[in-house]
Design an enzyme around this catalytic site. Structure first.
Site, mmCIF file in Angstrom:
data_model
loop_
_atom_site.group_PDB
_atom_site.id
_atom_site.type_symbol
_atom_site.label_atom_id
_atom_site.label_comp_id
_atom_site.label_asym_id
_atom_site.label_seq_id
_atom_site.Cartn_x
_atom_site.Cartn_y
_atom_site.Cartn_z
ATOM 1 N N GLN A 114 -4.295 -8.193 -5.133
ATOM 2 C CA GLN A 114 -3.689 -9.499 -5.848
ATOM 3 C C GLN A 114 -2.319 -9.594 -5.950
ATOM 4 O O GLN A 114 -1.760 -10.662 -6.271
ATOM 5 C CB GLN A 114 -4.183 -9.408 -7.308
ATOM 6 N N ASN A 115 -1.788 -8.502 -5.285
ATOM 7 C CA ASN A 115 -0.035 -8.346 -5.184
ATOM 8 C C ASN A 115 0.435 -9.227 -4.267
ATOM 9 O O ASN A 115 -0.265 -9.341 -3.199
ATOM 10 C CB ASN A 115 0.287 -6.905 -5.177
ATOM 11 N N ASP A 117 3.815 -8.414 -3.213
ATOM 12 C CA ASP A 117 5.030 -7.674 -2.845
ATOM 13 C C ASP A 117 5.003 -7.031 -1.326
ATOM 14 O O ASP A 117 6.148 -6.461 -1.005
ATOM 15 C CB ASP A 117 5.241 -6.629 -4.059
ATOM 16 N N HIS A 132 -3.574 -13.564 -3.175
ATOM 17 C CA HIS A 132 -2.550 -14.259 -4.019
ATOM 18 C C HIS A 132 -1.341 -14.619 -3.064
ATOM 19 O O HIS A 132 -0.271 -15.272 -3.584
ATOM 20 C CB HIS A 132 -2.130 -13.729 -4.983
ATOM 21 N N THR A 201 -5.777 -3.089 -12.249
ATOM 22 C CA THR A 201 -5.950 -4.533 -12.513
ATOM 23 C C THR A 201 -6.683 -4.775 -13.653
ATOM 24 O O THR A 201 -7.554 -3.937 -14.127
ATOM 25 C CB THR A 201 -6.728 -5.336 -11.355
ATOM 26 N N GLU A 228 -4.941 2.439 -18.764
ATOM 27 C CA GLU A 228 -5.899 2.199 -19.969
ATOM 28 C C GLU A 228 -7.271 1.625 -19.657
ATOM 29 O O GLU A 228 -7.243 1.126 -18.683
ATOM 30 C CB GLU A 228 -5.229 1.059 -20.885
HETATM 31 P P1 NAD Z 1 -2.208 -7.609 -14.954
HETATM 32 O O1 NAD Z 1 -0.657 -7.670 -15.015
HETATM 33 O O2 NAD Z 1 -3.234 -8.569 -15.631
HETATM 34 O O3 NAD Z 1 -2.777 -6.050 -15.134
HETATM 35 C C1 NAD Z 1 -2.230 -4.923 -14.631
HETATM 36 C C2 NAD Z 1 -3.261 -3.780 -14.929
HETATM 37 O O4 NAD Z 1 -2.559 -2.552 -14.310
HETATM 38 C C3 NAD Z 1 -3.483 -3.398 -16.358
HETATM 39 O O5 NAD Z 1 -4.729 -3.352 -16.568
HETATM 40 C C4 NAD Z 1 -2.614 -2.205 -16.564
HETATM 41 O O6 NAD Z 1 -3.205 -1.408 -17.428
HETATM 42 C C5 NAD Z 1 -2.830 -1.534 -15.311
HETATM 43 N N1 NAD Z 1 -1.462 -0.708 -15.133
HETATM 44 C C6 NAD Z 1 -0.206 -0.965 -15.378
HETATM 45 N N2 NAD Z 1 0.469 0.214 -14.748
HETATM 46 C C7 NAD Z 1 -0.285 1.024 -14.209
HETATM 47 C C8 NAD Z 1 -0.111 1.931 -13.184
HETATM 48 N N3 NAD Z 1 1.038 2.745 -13.341
HETATM 49 N N4 NAD Z 1 -1.277 2.586 -12.650
HETATM 50 C C9 NAD Z 1 -2.432 2.142 -12.839
HETATM 51 N N5 NAD Z 1 -2.565 0.997 -13.432
HETATM 52 C C10 NAD Z 1 -1.642 0.489 -14.255
HETATM 53 O O7 NAD Z 1 -2.335 -7.754 -13.374
HETATM 54 P P2 NAD Z 1 -3.374 -8.409 -12.278
HETATM 55 O O8 NAD Z 1 -4.687 -8.148 -13.120
HETATM 56 O O9 NAD Z 1 -3.204 -7.593 -10.964
HETATM 57 O O10 NAD Z 1 -3.125 -9.971 -12.375
HETATM 58 C C11 NAD Z 1 -1.722 -10.613 -12.374
HETATM 59 C C12 NAD Z 1 -1.521 -11.239 -11.330
HETATM 60 O O11 NAD Z 1 -0.073 -11.413 -11.487
HETATM 61 C C13 NAD Z 1 -1.892 -10.581 -9.978
HETATM 62 O O12 NAD Z 1 -3.063 -11.329 -9.749
HETATM 63 C C14 NAD Z 1 -0.832 -10.827 -9.111
HETATM 64 O O13 NAD Z 1 -1.043 -11.891 -8.244
HETATM 65 C C15 NAD Z 1 0.295 -11.329 -9.731
HETATM 66 N N6 NAD Z 1 1.256 -10.333 -10.210
HETATM 67 C C16 NAD Z 1 1.848 -9.669 -8.872
HETATM 68 C C17 NAD Z 1 2.503 -8.472 -8.870
HETATM 69 C C18 NAD Z 1 3.017 -7.897 -7.434
HETATM 70 O O14 NAD Z 1 2.760 -8.421 -6.632
HETATM 71 N N7 NAD Z 1 3.541 -6.554 -7.715
HETATM 72 C C19 NAD Z 1 3.211 -8.135 -9.967
HETATM 73 C C20 NAD Z 1 3.005 -8.759 -11.107
HETATM 74 C C21 NAD Z 1 2.185 -9.811 -11.084
#
Ligand code: NAD
Length: 261
Positions: A114-115, A117, A132, A201, A228
């Protein structure tokens, strides 16, 4: 102890748990890995919803919808350019690198992320489905073609295509459908998976959150890694509470060692 009893394991018990997970791997397994924002958090990119995330500063309804790119393109690009600047300063973490090594051992490894980056590809993964989109790609709102542009920061916002139309980030905004080919491939991969990882996620963004159900219906082993508990934790065969960048290198090392013997 039966590790398959949806166990939530704290870090102190990690080693025997990782041994048990590694035991489940066979060379003919189809491995599918679903990753979310938590996968890249240790690389320095905050999750959107988490502390310090972009949704603390920006309202997604205002800057991350299809309507917004038409009516408020400058605002949309300000947020997106900030995200690109954050990504540009960061790099894949050891978890991304560990996942990439799986492709050297198993024939069938697919990452569904879903990232946006590009970190999985930067770390060396070849088979990546981006649900995404990708923050480094731009797309013409008129001609509907897209290409990579890593200029950062972007000098003039919004950027304009050579045809004179506004460019948009080639990412999926709220309310927009996912690319149908990518989504269809993701559904096929999940439905035929033998092992599925669900990493970093929150399990609230659909349709990504539906993919583990498809894998479960195929009898796949489900392994969650998150800092978590989530809605998915009770559903998983193994739910490891830990950081992706720390848990994955240890687990992948155990899996590789098993097949080197
Ligand atoms: P979210 O922000 O809803 O959830 C992130 C999850 O990651 C949480 O459950 C959290 O507990 C967990 N988490 C945080 N740090 C962690 C670690 N070090 N190791 C393991 N788990 C960890 O994210 P989502 O469900 O992916 O949805 C957000 C949407 O925003 C995504 O679909 C994406 O498209 C976008 N997004 C992308 C990026 C990126 O490309 N890096 C960054 C932020 C958001």
């Amino acid at each position: 102890m039966d590790w398959r009893l949806s166990t939530l394991i704290m870090t102190k018990d990690l080693e025997p748990l990782l041994d048990s997970i590694a035991e489940q791997f066979k060379l003919d397994r189809r491995i599918v890995i679903l990753t979310g924002a938590g996968m890249s958090e240790e690389g320095g990119i905050p999750t959107f919803r988490g502390k310090g995330g972009l949704w603390e500063k920006y309202d997604p309804e205002v800057v991350a919808t299809a309507e917004a790119i038409i009516s408020r393109p400058k605002q949309v690009w300000e947020m997106h350019d900030e995200l690109r600047q954050i990504i540009a300063k960061c790099k894949p973490n050891p978890g991304h690198v560990a996942l990439a090594t799986l492709e050297n051992v198993f024939k069938h490894v697919i990452i569904i992320t879903q990232n946006v980056d590009n970190f999985h590809q930067d770390a060396g993964s070849i088979n990546v489905l981006e649900l995404h989109g990708n923050a480094w790609r731009v797309s013409c709102t008129q001609e509907h073609r897209s290409w990579e542009d890593r200029t950062v920061p972007i000098t003039e916002l919004p950027p304009i295509c050579s045809c004179g139309s506004i460019l948009r980030p080639d990412v999926v905004f709220f309310g927009e459908p996912l690319d149908e080919h990518v989504l269809s491939s993701a559904f096929t991969e999940a439905s035929t998976a033998n092992i599925m990882f669900v990493i970093g996620t929150s399990y609230v963004v659909y349709p990504a959150a539906y993919l583990p159900t498809l894998a479960k219906n195929n009898g796949a082993l489900l392994i969650e890694i998150n800092i978590e508990p989530t809605l998915f934790s009770e559903f998983a065969d193994f739910s490891i509470m830990g950081k992706a960048g720390e848990v994955l290198p240890s687990l992948m090392k155990k899996i590789q060692t098993k097949f080197e013997k």
